[in-house]
Design a protein around this motif. Structure first.
Motif, short mmCIF file in Angstrom:
data_model
loop_
_atom_site.label_atom_id
_atom_site.label_comp_id
_atom_site.label_asym_id
_atom_site.label_seq_id
_atom_site.Cartn_x
_atom_site.Cartn_y
_atom_site.Cartn_z
N SER A 1 0.82 -1.21 0.00
CA SER A 1 0.00 0.00 0.00
C SER A 1 0.86 1.26 0.00
CB SER A 1 -0.93 0.00 1.22
OG SER A 1 -0.16 -0.07 2.42
N GLN A 2 1.97 1.21 0.73
CA GLN A 2 2.86 2.37 0.75
C GLN A 2 3.60 2.51 -0.58
OE1 GLN A 2 5.54 2.53 4.11
NE2 GLN A 2 6.75 4.16 3.20
N ASP B 1 2.33 1.78 -3.43
CA ASP B 1 1.35 2.40 -4.33
C ASP B 1 1.28 3.90 -4.11
OD1 ASP B 1 0.83 -0.13 -5.22
OD2 ASP B 1 -1.00 -0.40 -4.04
N LEU B 2 1.30 4.31 -2.83
CA LEU B 2 1.27 5.74 -2.52
C LEU B 2 2.52 6.44 -3.04
CD1 LEU B 2 -0.22 8.07 -1.13
CD2 LEU B 2 0.91 7.42 1.01
N ARG B 3 3.65 5.75 -2.96
CA ARG B 3 4.90 6.31 -3.50
C ARG B 3 4.77 6.58 -5.00
NH1 ARG B 3 10.37 3.31 -1.33
NH2 ARG B 3 10.48 4.30 0.72
N THR C 1 2.63 9.80 -5.50
CA THR C 1 3.27 11.07 -5.14
C THR C 1 4.44 11.39 -6.05
OG1 THR C 1 4.61 9.91 -3.47
CG2 THR C 1 2.55 10.94 -2.73
N ARG D 1 -6.87 10.74 -5.60
CA ARG D 1 -6.48 9.36 -5.28
C ARG D 1 -5.58 9.31 -4.05
NH1 ARG D 1 -8.03 4.32 -4.87
NH2 ARG D 1 -6.34 2.82 -5.22
N ILE D 2 -4.64 10.23 -3.95
CA ILE D 2 -3.75 10.28 -2.79
C ILE D 2 -4.54 10.58 -1.52
CG2 ILE D 2 -1.86 11.59 -1.75
CD1 ILE D 2 -0.70 11.91 -4.56
N LEU E 1 -6.10 7.38 -0.26
CA LEU E 1 -5.17 6.44 0.36
C LEU E 1 -4.66 6.93 1.72
CD1 LEU E 1 -3.04 5.24 -2.69
CD2 LEU E 1 -5.02 4.14 -1.64
N THR E 2 -4.59 8.24 1.90
CA THR E 2 -4.07 8.78 3.16
C THR E 2 -5.16 9.10 4.17
OG1 THR E 2 -4.08 11.01 2.18
CG2 THR E 2 -2.03 9.75 2.05
N GLU F 1 2.12 14.34 2.65
CA GLU F 1 1.81 13.18 1.80
C GLU F 1 3.09 12.51 1.29
OE1 GLU F 1 -2.47 14.94 0.14
OE2 GLU F 1 -0.66 14.98 -1.11
N ALA G 1 4.45 8.74 2.14
CA ALA G 1 4.74 7.82 1.04
C ALA G 1 6.16 7.27 1.13
CB ALA G 1 4.54 8.54 -0.30
#
Length: 411
Positions: free
Chosen positions: A124-125, A127-129, A132, A240-241, A244-245, A267, A271
């Protein structure tokens, strides 16, 4: 040298193939080495995983080469303890550069515990990376498009950027569209100014008088299309970010309270680091991993260059941007630290030092969920060494020819 991992494997990863070497140290001192080559398709990687499991391998090490390590890691990670190591830590022995020798060298270093694993976050992290980092790239492209827009205007003798503060503002956009349409005079286009920009109408009339050709209008229109498209993509990424956050809203609010740190920086921190700092035992370890601390280069008792290592550009750029924002605040500790260091070391090194301080604050806030940010104030450094600052001020006044008697003021 003591063997830490009796059964381990080294992988030399390429785009189309993976060279695997299994190193087994038996109890009687006998060494067994097995090698095998696999492809990088999913089916081949499953065969690699089955082969390693059949050999009773416990640890697997491979280089972090580009993005080619990711498919291998995704397949092997559920069944094996996979170490992704920095390629700089795997200096190959000169004269022995083959894929088989590379894999064997990695396995040998792994067996003796001479490798240090890289930080690989959860899925999941990761994906966030991706989100961003992609957003950062799009913002850079947006800045490049705005610069191209400025060049086209200069080529057409239009000095609009000398009057407006932002070429992407509302007033500037209306005037650019009027330039493209070529239906109004400079005076009429200047009347499109909005709000406070209307006070600059005389300057706008002069700035909008130029030699605009059909080529310029075509290029301006294309660049506006590009900017609109980039704005839409960035807005979609922001949404989207935010989704996720959302589970970390309380944590983001505490990080947002740090001087100079905004929502976008928070953010990026989430990430790159994640919502916890369990992978780092101290703030110094985190600063070293993020490459915001001075480097160590000492030889023969002499300390040489303290230049920091290059790495983690995504996190470092966000922290430095926050440091510059903190330097412009009033009566805050980080601003005082920046101006104190700038006088001796220059603005860039001062900004990096403030970024280091921000990361240290982030570590403690993530380490203890009950803590909140409390600014020490702009006079903290003066109060901490009150007597020293007093002597320095007296010495300065005496050097200027003054005889001063100090009288304490009641609190």
């Amino acid at each position: 040298m003591e063997v830490l991992f009796a059964r381990c494997s080294g992988l030399d990863v390429h785009k189309r193939s993976v060279e695997a070497c299994v190193r087994i140290q038996h109890d009687d001192g006998r060494l067994e080495v097995s090698r095998k080559r696999f492809g990088t398709t999913t089916k081949e990687l499953w065969s690699l995983a089955d082969w390693l499991v059949s050999m009773n391998v416990t640890q697997v090490a491979m280089e972090s080469t580009g993005v080619y390590w990711k498919p291998v890691y995704n397949i092997l990670h559920p069944a094996l303890d996979v170490w992704v190591v920095n390629a700089r830590h795997l200096r190959q022995v000169p004269g022995r550069k083959t894929d088989e020798k590379d894999a064997e060298w990695i396995a040998k270093l792994m067996s003796y515990g001479l490798l240090e694993r890289s930080f690989i976050p959860e899925e999941s992290q990761r994906d966030l990376r991706d989100l961003t980092r992609y957003r950062t790239r799009l913002k850079q492209e947006k800045s490049s498009a705005a610069n191209r827009l400025h060049k086209i205007l200069e080529d057409a003798n239009i000095k609009l950027t000398s009057v407006v503060s932002s070429i992407q503002g509302v007033s500037a956009r209306l005037m650019l569209e009027a330039l493209i349409a070529d239906e109004q005079s400079p005076a009429e286009m200047a009347q499109l100014a909005q709000k406070r920009m209307r006070s600059k109408i005389p300057q706008l009339v002069e700035a909008l008088t130029g030699q605009v050709r059909e080529h310029h209008r075509f290029m301006l229109q294309e660049l506006l299309y590009q900017l609109d498209s980039l704005n839409q993509r960035i807005e979609a990424l922001d949404q989207r970010i935010a989704e996720l956050t959302e589970p970390h809203a309380d944590l983001m609010e505490r990080l947002d309270a740090i001087t100079g740190v905004g929502p976008r920086t928070v953010e990026v921190i989430l990430a790159e680091i994640g919502p916890s700092v369990e992978s780092w035992s101290s703030a110094k370890k985190l600063a070293s991993w993020a490459c915001v601390c001075p480097g160590n280069h000492e030889s023969a008792g002499k300390r040489k260059s303290g230049k920091r290592r290059k790495g983690q550009k995504w996190l470092v750029s966000a922290l430095v941007e926050a440091a510059w924002a903190a330097s412009r605040t009033k009566d805050t500790y980080l601003a005082a630290q920046f101006h104190r260091l700038r006088a001796r070391r220059g603005p860039k090194r001062a900004a990096m030092a403030v970024a280091h301080s921000i990361l240290t604050i982030v570590y403690h806030l993530l380490d203890d969920p009950t803590r909140t940010f409390d600014d020490l104030g702009g006079d903290f450094l003066l109060k901490r060494n009150k007597e020293q600052e007093q002597r320095r001020a007296l010495k300065t006044l005496q050097t200027l020819g003054f005889d001063v008697a100090l009288t304490p003021v009641a609190a």
